[in-house]
Every structure is written in C-alpha cells, then in structure tokens.
Design an enzyme around this catalytic site. Structure first.
Site, PDB file in Angstrom:
ATOM      1  N   SER A 167       0.802  -1.240   0.000  1.00  0.00           N
ATOM      2  CA  SER A 167       0.000   0.000   0.000  1.00  0.00           C
ATOM      3  C   SER A 167       0.823   1.272   0.000  1.00  0.00           C
ATOM      4  O   SER A 167       0.263   2.355  -0.226  1.00  0.00           O
ATOM      5  CB  SER A 167      -0.919   0.037   1.221  1.00  0.00           C
ATOM      6  N   TYR A 179      -3.791  -2.468 -10.317  1.00  0.00           N
ATOM      7  CA  TYR A 179      -3.707  -2.334  -8.845  1.00  0.00           C
ATOM      8  C   TYR A 179      -2.784  -3.410  -8.243  1.00  0.00           C
ATOM      9  O   TYR A 179      -1.920  -3.094  -7.416  1.00  0.00           O
ATOM     10  CB  TYR A 179      -5.130  -2.435  -8.272  1.00  0.00           C
ATOM     11  N   VAL A 207       1.253  -3.842   3.724  1.00  0.00           N
ATOM     12  CA  VAL A 207       1.205  -5.166   4.362  1.00  0.00           C
ATOM     13  C   VAL A 207       2.445  -6.017   4.080  1.00  0.00           C
ATOM     14  O   VAL A 207       2.551  -7.115   4.601  1.00  0.00           O
ATOM     15  CB  VAL A 207      -0.076  -5.978   4.018  1.00  0.00           C
TER      16      VAL A 207
END
Ligand code: DON
Length: 288
Positions: free
Chosen positions: A47, A172, A242
């Site tokens: 992220s 993504y 993460v």
C-alpha cells in the site's frame, strides 16, 4: 524488542517472507543516508505504492481527482466494503483499497501503457532504474483477491470505475507488488519530504500546495483505522504496507523507512510502528 504479529497470510507470496527481517534507512535533507540491518534488501511495498499512484494522478489531473475520492479517514479496515453503499461508491480516501482502485482507474484511463508508464514514473522519482513489479506477488494476490475484486466491481456498479474492473485490478495488483529497499523508499519519497526536490529531468512532481495535501492525507489516513494512534505516537506523515514497510517523513528535514514483515491487527508493521514511536520520542524530531 518483541517481534509480535503475523505475516500478511492472505497473500501467499508474502506469507513466505522471513519474519525476522528488519531494516531501517534514514535520509537527511543534505542527502546523507544511514542504514541498519536489511536496509538494502528489496521487499513488497504494497500500500505504500498508493501514495505514488495518487501523486501521479494528482500531477496529471489536478484537483479534479477529489470529485471521485474523499479525504477523510475511514475509521475502518483498509479492505472494508461497508461505507461504500451509503457513500454511493465514493471511497472515503485514496489509501483504502477502494480509493486506491479509483485512482488506478484514473491512471488506466489517462496513461497510454498504464503499467509501464507508471513504472517509468516510479523509476524517475526514485532515481532507480531497477525498481520493478514482482509478477509473482501480483499473480499470487490476483488468485486470492476476491475481496478486492468485490470492491472494484461494487464501485463500478456506482459508475465510479470507468474501465473494465479486471484491467483496473491488474494495474492495482501490479502497483502493490512493486519491490524496493528501505533506502530506495527514502529516495522515492524525496518529492514529498523536500520542497526543493526535482527529478533527473529537472521537473517538480507536485506543487507546494499539492505536496502539503498529500502529507496531510498520509498523516490522517496513512495507517487506516490506526491512523490516529500512529499520529499520536509517532507524529510524522507516513504510509504503511502489508509487506511490513513504513515510510515516514519530517518535511524539509528527513525521511525514514522501516521494514519488519510481521503485522499488528490493523495490518501495519508491529516493529515498524514501535521503532518509529521510539525514534521520534527519543530524538524529539516529530512535526508536533
Ligand atoms: O490490496 C491489498 O490488500 C494489498 N495489496 C495492499 C494492502 C495494504 O498494503 C494495506 N496496508 N497496510
């Protein structure tokens, strides 16, 4: 320091990482670098990459981006769906997964070759031509990414994803799979840390006002439903992933990156959070 927490088990490729890795890199405003442990080993930035895609979309599209994504902390987990229905498919902020997907959708619409153009941008701002996606990690997440697929399709149902959800998700997952070392992370974030930063081509990435806004968003939303606690304990704009990485910035003074793969309950690096809390408390170098 205890090494509590869990690896990101839900992404099989990340569950294989040595849980005892620990790296810390520091970059000063005079371009001095310091590091300890595994500070030059690459890991999955996950992220943290959402700040990079947001900065590119902001650079290309300006204030229009805020019509499709909010700037409020969600107070919910990064992959939560609950608020989207009452919010008509407008994610609360660009760092929760849904918000990051809306930003990815903007880039998919705007860039000619979205994945390679984005990678080129990251290489440019990091001054590191070797930075790359991990195709294995992207694939691994794609195979189990049912919640992300649900999020993207749900937002599409409100019209806030314009492209094919599969194409947006492919972008993504690749974006999240980018690998960097702590040292490379500190260099990549110079564009937000230091107002005099220019790329190799002499370009400024964001205006002063835009950089202020992205730092503010990292401060308020960068750690999801632990953003308040992170702000309270660390007192620096920052962003977690993460993969166990955290980048934190003291604008105009320094950037610091920490990597320790075990995560706390909120999905943020357990040791990374503890280290940054100790660092800013002992040095008294926070923005507050
Ligand atoms: O979409 C996901 O779940 C991951 N690719 C990224 C999540 C993440 O890094 C949240 N950060 N703490």
């Amino acid at each position: 320091m205890e090494n509590q927490g869990q690896l990101a088990q839900y992404i099989p490729e990340l569950a294989k990482i040595d849980p005892d890795k620990l790296g810390i890199a520091f970059l000063s405003n005079e371009n001095e670098t310091f590091g300890v442990g595994d500070w030059q080993t690459r890991f999955s930035i996950q992220s943290i990459s959402k700040v990079l895609s947001l900065s590119l979309a902001y650079n290309l599209l300006g204030e229009n981006i805020w019509e499709r994504v909010g700037v409020e902390p969600s107070g919910n987990a990064f992959n939560s769906l609950v608020q989207l229905e009452t919010d008509n498919g407008i994610p609360r902020n660009p760092f929760i997964n849904g918000g990051a997907m809306v930003i990815c959708d903007m880039l998919v619409s705007h860039l000619k070759k979205p994945k390679s153009d984005f990678l080129e941008y990251v290489r440019e701002i990091s001054s590191c031509k070797e930075v790359n996606f991990s195709v294995a990690t992207a694939k691994s997440e794609e195979l189990v990414g049912f919640r992300n697929k649900a999020l993207c399709n749900f937002i599409k149902s409100y019209g806030n994803i314009k492209n094919d959800p599969d194409e947006v998700l492919d972008f993504y997952f690749h974006m999240c799979s980018i690998e960097m070392s702590c040292l490379e992370l500190t260099k990549t974030f110079r564009f937000l840390a230091f107002s005099n930063f220019k790329t190799f081509n002499g370009d400024k990435v964001l205006s002063l006002s835009q950089a202020k806004r992205l730092n503010a968003l990292m401060q308020t939303c960068g750690f999801y439903d632990e953003s308040g606690e992170y702000s309270f304990k660390v007192g620096l704009p920052g962003k977690s992933g993460v993969g166990g990485g955290i980048i934190a910035l003291h604008p105009e003074k320094y950037g610091i990156a920490v990597w320790s793969p075990k995560l706390n309950q909120k999905g943020n690096s357990y040791k990374g959070m503890k280290f940054l809390e100790l660092f800013t408390t002992e040095t008294q170098l926070s923005i507050f």
